[in-house]
Design a protein around this motif. Structure first.
Motif, PDB file in Angstrom:
ATOM      1  N   VAL A 146      10.809  -5.299  13.674  1.00 45.16           N
ATOM      2  CA  VAL A 146      10.267  -4.146  12.947  1.00 45.16           C
ATOM      3  C   VAL A 146       9.096  -4.592  12.077  1.00 45.16           C
ATOM      4  O   VAL A 146       8.970  -5.765  11.742  1.00 45.16           O
ATOM      5  CB  VAL A 146      11.341  -3.446  12.074  1.00 45.16           C
ATOM      6  N   THR A 147       8.239  -3.659  11.697  1.00 44.05           N
ATOM      7  CA  THR A 147       7.105  -3.963  10.841  1.00 44.05           C
ATOM      8  C   THR A 147       7.504  -3.804   9.383  1.00 44.05           C
ATOM      9  O   THR A 147       8.030  -2.762   8.986  1.00 44.05           O
ATOM     10  CB  THR A 147       5.919  -3.030  11.165  1.00 44.05           C
ATOM     11  N   LEU A 148       7.273  -4.860   8.603  1.00 46.60           N
ATOM     12  CA  LEU A 148       7.604  -4.868   7.176  1.00 46.60           C
ATOM     13  C   LEU A 148       6.504  -5.603   6.425  1.00 46.60           C
ATOM     14  O   LEU A 148       5.715  -6.325   7.021  1.00 46.60           O
ATOM     15  CB  LEU A 148       8.932  -5.589   6.935  1.00 46.60           C
ATOM     16  N   ASP A 149       6.495  -5.447   5.103  1.00 43.85           N
ATOM     17  CA  ASP A 149       5.590  -6.251   4.276  1.00 43.85           C
ATOM     18  C   ASP A 149       6.387  -7.389   3.633  1.00 43.85           C
ATOM     19  O   ASP A 149       7.625  -7.406   3.672  1.00 43.85           O
ATOM     20  CB  ASP A 149       4.868  -5.396   3.233  1.00 43.85           C
ATOM     21  N   GLN A 150       5.683  -8.340   3.080  1.00 48.74           N
ATOM     22  CA  GLN A 150       6.357  -9.531   2.551  1.00 48.74           C
ATOM     23  C   GLN A 150       7.342  -9.222   1.418  1.00 48.74           C
ATOM     24  O   GLN A 150       8.437  -9.789   1.406  1.00 48.74           O
ATOM     25  CB  GLN A 150       5.329 -10.578   2.102  1.00 48.74           C
ATOM     26  N   PRO A 151       7.019  -8.314   0.465  1.00 48.18           N
ATOM     27  CA  PRO A 151       8.021  -8.023  -0.572  1.00 48.18           C
ATOM     28  C   PRO A 151       9.331  -7.456  -0.004  1.00 48.18           C
ATOM     29  O   PRO A 151      10.415  -7.773  -0.491  1.00 48.18           O
ATOM     30  CB  PRO A 151       7.322  -7.010  -1.478  1.00 48.18           C
ATOM     31  N   THR A 152       9.228  -6.638   1.045  1.00 49.69           N
ATOM     32  CA  THR A 152      10.434  -6.084   1.665  1.00 49.69           C
ATOM     33  C   THR A 152      11.219  -7.177   2.375  1.00 49.69           C
ATOM     34  O   THR A 152      12.453  -7.245   2.271  1.00 49.69           O
ATOM     35  CB  THR A 152      10.060  -4.944   2.631  1.00 49.69           C
ATOM     36  N   GLY A 202      11.602  -0.017  10.648  1.00 48.70           N
ATOM     37  CA  GLY A 202      10.949  -0.705   9.552  1.00 48.70           C
ATOM     38  C   GLY A 202      10.013   0.209   8.789  1.00 48.70           C
ATOM     39  O   GLY A 202      10.169   1.430   8.780  1.00 48.70           O
ATOM     40  N   SER A 203       9.037  -0.379   8.145  1.00 45.11           N
ATOM     41  CA  SER A 203       8.027   0.339   7.378  1.00 45.11           C
ATOM     42  C   SER A 203       6.802   0.602   8.259  1.00 45.11           C
ATOM     43  O   SER A 203       6.732   0.139   9.391  1.00 45.11           O
ATOM     44  CB  SER A 203       7.591  -0.510   6.177  1.00 45.11           C
ATOM     45  N   TYR A 204       5.847   1.341   7.704  1.00 42.99           N
ATOM     46  CA  TYR A 204       4.573   1.612   8.381  1.00 42.99           C
ATOM     47  C   TYR A 204       4.803   2.236   9.753  1.00 42.99           C
ATOM     48  O   TYR A 204       4.186   1.869  10.734  1.00 42.99           O
ATOM     49  CB  TYR A 204       3.723   0.333   8.467  1.00 42.99           C
ATOM     50  N   ASN A 205       5.720   3.192   9.801  1.00 40.62           N
ATOM     51  CA  ASN A 205       6.091   3.857  11.044  1.00 40.62           C
ATOM     52  C   ASN A 205       5.833   5.356  10.897  1.00 40.62           C
ATOM     53  O   ASN A 205       6.729   6.169  11.074  1.00 40.62           O
ATOM     54  CB  ASN A 205       7.564   3.566  11.361  1.00 40.62           C
ATOM     55  N   GLY A 247       5.350   9.005  11.297  1.00 42.81           N
ATOM     56  CA  GLY A 247       5.702   9.932  12.355  1.00 42.81           C
ATOM     57  C   GLY A 247       6.673   9.379  13.377  1.00 42.81           C
ATOM     58  O   GLY A 247       6.981  10.045  14.358  1.00 42.81           O
ATOM     59  N   GLY A 248       7.187   8.184  13.176  1.00 41.17           N
ATOM     60  CA  GLY A 248       8.063   7.543  14.160  1.00 41.17           C
ATOM     61  C   GLY A 248       9.410   8.216  14.321  1.00 41.17           C
ATOM     62  O   GLY A 248       9.913   8.355  15.423  1.00 41.17           O
ATOM     63  N   VAL A 249      10.005   8.628  13.227  1.00 36.99           N
ATOM     64  CA  VAL A 249      11.313   9.292  13.257  1.00 36.99           C
ATOM     65  C   VAL A 249      11.213  10.526  12.361  1.00 36.99           C
ATOM     66  O   VAL A 249      11.107  10.404  11.141  1.00 36.99           O
ATOM     67  CB  VAL A 249      12.439   8.344  12.769  1.00 36.99           C
ATOM     68  N   ALA A 250      11.232  11.692  12.968  1.00 34.64           N
ATOM     69  CA  ALA A 250      11.036  12.940  12.220  1.00 34.64           C
ATOM     70  C   ALA A 250      12.056  13.100  11.084  1.00 34.64           C
ATOM     71  O   ALA A 250      11.721  13.590  10.006  1.00 34.64           O
ATOM     72  CB  ALA A 250      11.106  14.137  13.159  1.00 34.64           C
ATOM     73  N   ALA A 251      13.280  12.653  11.299  1.00 30.65           N
ATOM     74  CA  ALA A 251      14.334  12.800  10.291  1.00 30.65           C
ATOM     75  C   ALA A 251      14.050  11.987   9.031  1.00 30.65           C
ATOM     76  O   ALA A 251      14.625  12.252   7.980  1.00 30.65           O
ATOM     77  CB  ALA A 251      15.684  12.398  10.874  1.00 30.65           C
ATOM     78  N   SER A 252      13.155  11.011   9.119  1.00 28.93           N
ATOM     79  CA  SER A 252      12.824  10.187   7.946  1.00 28.93           C
ATOM     80  C   SER A 252      11.866  10.889   6.990  1.00 28.93           C
ATOM     81  O   SER A 252      11.682  10.440   5.861  1.00 28.93           O
ATOM     82  CB  SER A 252      12.219   8.851   8.391  1.00 28.93           C
ATOM     83  N   VAL A 253      11.261  11.967   7.413  1.00 30.96           N
ATOM     84  CA  VAL A 253      10.401  12.817   6.594  1.00 30.96           C
ATOM     85  C   VAL A 253       9.366  12.013   5.797  1.00 30.96           C
ATOM     86  O   VAL A 253       9.173  12.217   4.611  1.00 30.96           O
ATOM     87  CB  VAL A 253      11.245  13.715   5.652  1.00 30.96           C
ATOM     88  N   ASP A 294       6.498   5.878   6.186  1.00 30.33           N
ATOM     89  CA  ASP A 294       5.048   5.892   6.424  1.00 30.33           C
ATOM     90  C   ASP A 294       4.364   4.687   5.792  1.00 30.33           C
ATOM     91  O   ASP A 294       3.394   4.162   6.322  1.00 30.33           O
ATOM     92  CB  ASP A 294       4.408   7.168   5.885  1.00 30.33           C
ATOM     93  N   GLY A 295       4.850   4.239   4.638  1.00 28.00           N
ATOM     94  CA  GLY A 295       4.279   3.099   3.930  1.00 28.00           C
ATOM     95  C   GLY A 295       5.255   1.941   3.909  1.00 28.00           C
ATOM     96  O   GLY A 295       6.158   1.849   4.731  1.00 28.00           O
ATOM     97  N   GLY A 296       5.074   1.060   2.945  1.00 26.51           N
ATOM     98  CA  GLY A 296       5.907  -0.125   2.843  1.00 26.51           C
ATOM     99  C   GLY A 296       7.170   0.105   2.037  1.00 26.51           C
ATOM    100  O   GLY A 296       7.338   1.122   1.369  1.00 26.51           O
ATOM    101  N   GLY A 297       8.071  -0.863   2.116  1.00 30.40           N
ATOM    102  CA  GLY A 297       9.261  -0.870   1.279  1.00 30.40           C
ATOM    103  C   GLY A 297      10.475  -0.179   1.854  1.00 30.40           C
ATOM    104  O   GLY A 297      11.542  -0.217   1.253  1.00 30.40           O
TER     105      GLY A 297
END
Length: 86
Positions: free
Chosen positions: A12-18, A38-41, A43-49, A53-56
């Motif tokens: 999955v895509t994550l940033d270093q702090p995560t 992961g993060s930076y996804n 529109g990847g999963v509609a239920a995540s609303v 979209d960003g990090g963390g």
């Protein structure tokens, strides 16, 4: 939001702090976690609303087995200790 050291970590895509916080949670648990999203996804999963979209943000797989509670409860304690809501 600008990604801080955005990278692929265990699929999955994550940033270093995560990643750093996940490693703390894993050290508390004594085993590696696996992830559904992961993060930076954006529109990847509609239920995540938009949560991812960003990090963390990261969706940790709960796991099951014959006693799901025995797997889930330690994660619910370890993740907040590392800085995540759970």
């Amino acid at each position: 939001m600008v990604a801080q050291n955005k990278q692929t970590f265990r699929g999955v895509t994550l940033d270093q702090p995560t990643i750093d916080a996940l490693l703390v949670a894993e050290s508390i648990l004594g085993y590696q976690l696996s992830f559904a999203q992961g993060s930076y996804n954006a529109g990847g999963v509609a239920a995540s609303v938009g949560t991812h979209d960003g990090g963390g943000a990261v969706d940790v797989r709960i796991g099951g087995g014959s006693d799901p509670t025995a797997v889930q409860v330690p994660k619910v304690h370890a993740l907040p200790a590392a800085g995540f809501p759970a």
